[in-house]
Scaffold this motif. Structure first.
Motif, PDB file in Angstrom:
ATOM      1  N   GLN A   1     -26.725 -43.714   8.069  1.00 23.92           N
ATOM      2  CA  GLN A   1     -25.815 -44.524   8.869  1.00 23.92           C
ATOM      3  C   GLN A   1     -26.208 -45.992   8.775  1.00 23.92           C
ATOM      4  OE1 GLN A   1     -26.799 -41.444   9.939  1.00 23.92           O
ATOM      5  NE2 GLN A   1     -24.759 -40.620   9.584  1.00 23.92           N
TER       6      GLN A   1
ATOM      7  N   ARG B   1     -23.918 -49.010   7.633  1.00 25.07           N
ATOM      8  CA  ARG B   1     -23.664 -50.174   8.494  1.00 25.07           C
ATOM      9  C   ARG B   1     -23.987 -51.492   7.811  1.00 25.07           C
ATOM     10  NH1 ARG B   1     -25.867 -46.802  12.708  1.00 25.07           N
ATOM     11  NH2 ARG B   1     -27.941 -47.553  12.207  1.00 25.07           N
TER      12      ARG B   1
ATOM     13  N   PHE C   1     -19.659 -43.383   0.846  1.00 22.60           N
ATOM     14  CA  PHE C   1     -19.669 -42.587   2.073  1.00 22.60           C
ATOM     15  C   PHE C   1     -18.340 -41.898   2.363  1.00 22.60           C
ATOM     16  CE2 PHE C   1     -23.475 -45.099   2.723  1.00 22.60           C
ATOM     17  CZ  PHE C   1     -24.351 -44.103   3.119  1.00 22.60           C
ATOM     18  N   MET C   2     -17.229 -42.457   1.867  1.00 24.95           N
ATOM     19  CA  MET C   2     -15.943 -41.806   2.149  1.00 24.95           C
ATOM     20  C   MET C   2     -15.519 -40.868   1.032  1.00 24.95           C
ATOM     21  SD  MET C   2     -14.954 -42.240   5.077  1.00 24.95           S
ATOM     22  CE  MET C   2     -13.335 -41.476   5.025  1.00 24.95           C
ATOM     23  N   LYS C   3     -15.876 -41.253  -0.197  1.00 31.39           N
ATOM     24  CA  LYS C   3     -15.344 -40.484  -1.320  1.00 31.39           C
ATOM     25  C   LYS C   3     -16.292 -40.560  -2.509  1.00 31.39           C
ATOM     26  CE  LYS C   3     -11.584 -40.552  -4.475  1.00 31.39           C
ATOM     27  NZ  LYS C   3     -10.712 -41.474  -5.191  1.00 31.39           N
ATOM     28  N   PRO C   4     -17.476 -39.971  -2.364  1.00 32.31           N
ATOM     29  CA  PRO C   4     -18.409 -40.023  -3.493  1.00 32.31           C
ATOM     30  C   PRO C   4     -17.829 -39.280  -4.685  1.00 32.31           C
ATOM     31  CG  PRO C   4     -19.195 -38.543  -1.765  1.00 32.31           C
ATOM     32  CD  PRO C   4     -17.984 -39.214  -1.229  1.00 32.31           C
TER      33      PRO C   4
ATOM     34  N   GLU D   1     -22.215 -36.291  -2.699  1.00 27.82           N
ATOM     35  CA  GLU D   1     -21.472 -35.709  -1.573  1.00 27.82           C
ATOM     36  C   GLU D   1     -22.410 -34.838  -0.729  1.00 27.82           C
ATOM     37  OE1 GLU D   1     -17.878 -35.215  -0.694  1.00 27.82           O
ATOM     38  OE2 GLU D   1     -18.629 -33.958   0.922  1.00 27.82           O
TER      39      GLU D   1
ATOM     40  N   VAL E   1     -25.168 -37.137   1.094  1.00 23.47           N
ATOM     41  CA  VAL E   1     -24.713 -37.958   2.229  1.00 23.47           C
ATOM     42  C   VAL E   1     -24.196 -37.095   3.382  1.00 23.47           C
ATOM     43  CG1 VAL E   1     -24.231 -40.041   0.878  1.00 23.47           C
ATOM     44  CG2 VAL E   1     -22.386 -38.423   1.312  1.00 23.47           C
ATOM     45  N   SER E   2     -23.696 -35.889   3.060  1.00 28.21           N
ATOM     46  CA  SER E   2     -23.206 -35.015   4.133  1.00 28.21           C
ATOM     47  C   SER E   2     -24.324 -34.186   4.751  1.00 28.21           C
ATOM     48  CB  SER E   2     -22.146 -34.048   3.618  1.00 28.21           C
ATOM     49  OG  SER E   2     -21.250 -34.664   2.775  1.00 28.21           O
TER      50      SER E   2
ATOM     51  N   LYS F   1     -26.104 -31.858   3.268  1.00 33.60           N
ATOM     52  CA  LYS F   1     -26.062 -30.450   2.850  1.00 33.60           C
ATOM     53  C   LYS F   1     -27.176 -30.141   1.856  1.00 33.60           C
ATOM     54  CE  LYS F   1     -21.088 -29.990   3.471  1.00 33.60           C
ATOM     55  NZ  LYS F   1     -19.850 -30.303   2.751  1.00 33.60           N
TER      56      LYS F   1
END
Ligand SMILES: Nc1ncnc2c1ncn2[C@@H]1O[C@H](COP(=O)(O)OP(=O)(O)OP(=O)(O)O)[C@@H](O)[C@H]1O
Ligand SMILES: [Mg+2]
Lengths: 268, 214
Positions: free
Chosen positions: A224, A228, A251-254, A260, A263-264, A266
């Motif tokens: 985060q 930021r 962060f929105m659409k790797p 993906e 950053v998520s 997983k």
């Protein structure tokens, strides 16, 4: 017409993009261990770029290559080129000490010089570089402490030991110390990981302000925080640069599945 | 090991799918009441209120998930789209109520020709169920199918509007049947648009891109 105009403006903008640091085919070695592999990345001037990735992926190694600190580790070496303002900092004619002065570094744990006062911590580098004029030193110390958002808290006690400050204040002192050298690039390796949330958000605000004058590269474990403070984000994994792009895109659409998943949260 | 966020995402998925099925039932009942002349306004109102509360619940819960877990990428896109879908489903409920209300305001319509409404109703119902399914299966291709169906809905509406305008010029024009049908066709046309928006949302969740327009 309007469309044409905006296209032209866009092109003009693209052309005016200036790359401060170009990392070209960089390998970082510890003895026979190749810790970072064939890294290629261009950092734009006066932006904040974040390096993210799991522990051990090579973020610190890479950032330390950028100001020739990596080679200070016994057995360590760098291959490839790192161009700062058109000059390869690994060129044989280049003095590493000058590079370290132009490219400042802030570490994970605040490390003020233990025996020095607040004032002396900031002034030390200037003195080492042969600046002895007291008025000039005082001016630069004040300005650096102001730019590091610490001045108001310490202006009446500049002569107490740097170590007597809180952790967050010590970190801002280290930033002031780096800023006193008027670096063009500031490298920050997890600068908030030992701070409380308030101290950390002060540093984040500071990073946003500093980028008006300095190009900043920041290593962070806090996703985060990267989202930021940074304009661009590079994701590293096992020594490879997996994906590099605008922070919003990462962060929105790797693009890469690996990014993906990281950053998520997983990752296993 | 499951992420804590996944538990929340599962709950939000269940909530919106429940909303989807409920909204589908409501629109079906409203259309049935029009075709058969049964009064169902009260039940449909109740269902539409329930959808409205569920929508608030989804928004609250989605906001909480964002604040708590600061999700990114597909997770964040899914939460955003859940809010859009919840809004869409509550709109379906609202139009179901509007359809049910037509008879209450205009009176019995047993003698009216309902063929155009039936024709559009079939497509609109299919669109609702496809929008629910697209969410359930995260099917990014549904959005293109929905657009195609929406085209046929739009064309039925335009044709009927023209027909009404010609009819009004006739001396023995009886507005009751035409006005009621036109209103319902309008509501169905709005429903199809919102079904398309849900398809768009699903496309966005899966690909990160806006769905290409017709
Ligand atoms: N002094 C060293 N000698 C040998 N290997 C090292 C040395 N420092 C780091 N390494 C290795 O190089 C790789 C990259 O380490 P690096 O410290 O750059 O990772 P990092 O991404 O900064 O991790 P972290 O997030 O934990 O700080 C790791 O496999 C590490 O074990
Ligand atoms: Mg490190």
């Amino acid at each position: 017409m309007a469309i044409e105009e905006s296209l032209e403006r866009k092109e003009a903008l693209v052309e005016s993009v200036k790359y401060k640091v170009s990392i070209e085919n960089v390998d970082g070695w510890y003895g026979t261990k190749r810790a970072i592999k064939d890294i290629n990345l261009k950092v734009r001037e006066k932006t904040v770029t974040a390096f993210i990735g799991p522990s051990g992926c090579g973020k610190t190694t890479l950032i330390r290559c950028l100001n020739r600190m990596h080679e200070m580790t016994p057995g360590a070496r760098v291959d490839g080129r790192i161009i700062v303002d058109g000059i390869n900092i690994y060129d044989k004619s280049i003095d590493a000490v000058i590079i370290r002065r132009r490219i400042g570094m802030v570490f994970q744990k605040p490390n003020p010089f233990p025996t020095m006062s607040i004032f002396e911590n900031v002034a030390a580098g200037l003195r080492l570089n042969g600046i002895n004029n007291k008025t000039i030193i005082r001016e630069i110390v004040e300005e650096s402490l102001k730019n590091a958002a610490l001045w108001d808290e310490v202006k009446n006690e500049l002569h107490i030991p740097g170590m007597s400050l809180s952790g967050g204040q010590q970190q801002r002192l280290c930033i002031a110390r780096a800023l006193a050298m008027q670096p063009e690039v500031l490298l920050m390796d997890e600068p908030t990981s030992s701070l409380d949330p308030i101290g950390a958000s002060k540093i984040e605000e500071l990073v946003r302000t500093l980028k008006d004058s300095v190009t900043i590269i920041i290593v962070t474990h806090n996703m985060q925080q990267a989202a930021r403070v940074s304009d661009f984000t590079a994701f590293m994994y096992l020594g490879d640069m997996i994906e590099y792009g605008a922070t919003n895109q990462i962060f929105m659409k790797p693009e890469k599945e690996l990014t993906e998943r990281y950053v998520s949260g997983k990752f296993v | 090991m499951a992420r804590l966020l996944d538990i929340g995402l599962e709950r939000i998925t269940n909530l919106i799918l429940d909303m989807g099925h409920l909204s589908e039932d409501l629109v079906n009942s409203a259309l049935e009441s029009y075709e058969k002349g049964t009064m169902m306004r009260a039940q449909i109102f109740e269902g539409s209120e329930k959808l409205r509360f569920l929508q608030i619940e989804v928004t609250d819960f989605a906001t909480e998930l964002i604040a708590r877990y600061q999700p990114v990428s597909k997770d964040l896109r899914f939460i955003q789209s859940s809010m859009d879908a919840a809004y869409g489903f509550s709109i379906f409920g609202r139009y179901a109520y509007d359809i049910a209300e037509v008879m209450e305001t205009i009176g019995p319509l047993a003698d009216c020709d309902k063929s155009e409404v039936s024709l559009m109703a079939k497509t609109a119902k299919d669109m609702i169920s496809l929008s629910v399914k697209s969410l359930e299966k995260l099917d990014k291709n549904a959005s293109q199918k929905l657009y195609m169906m929406d085209d046929s809905v739009d064309s039925i509406f335009r044709k009927y509007l023209k027909k009404v305008l010609t009819q009004t010029k006739k001396r023995n024009f009886q507005p009751r049947c035409y006005v009621s049908a036109l209103l319902i066709l309008r509501y169905l046309e709005r429903i199809s648009d919102h079904a398309c928006y849900i398809g768009d949302s699903v496309h966005y969740v899966v690909t990160g891109d806006a769905s290409p327009r017709r």
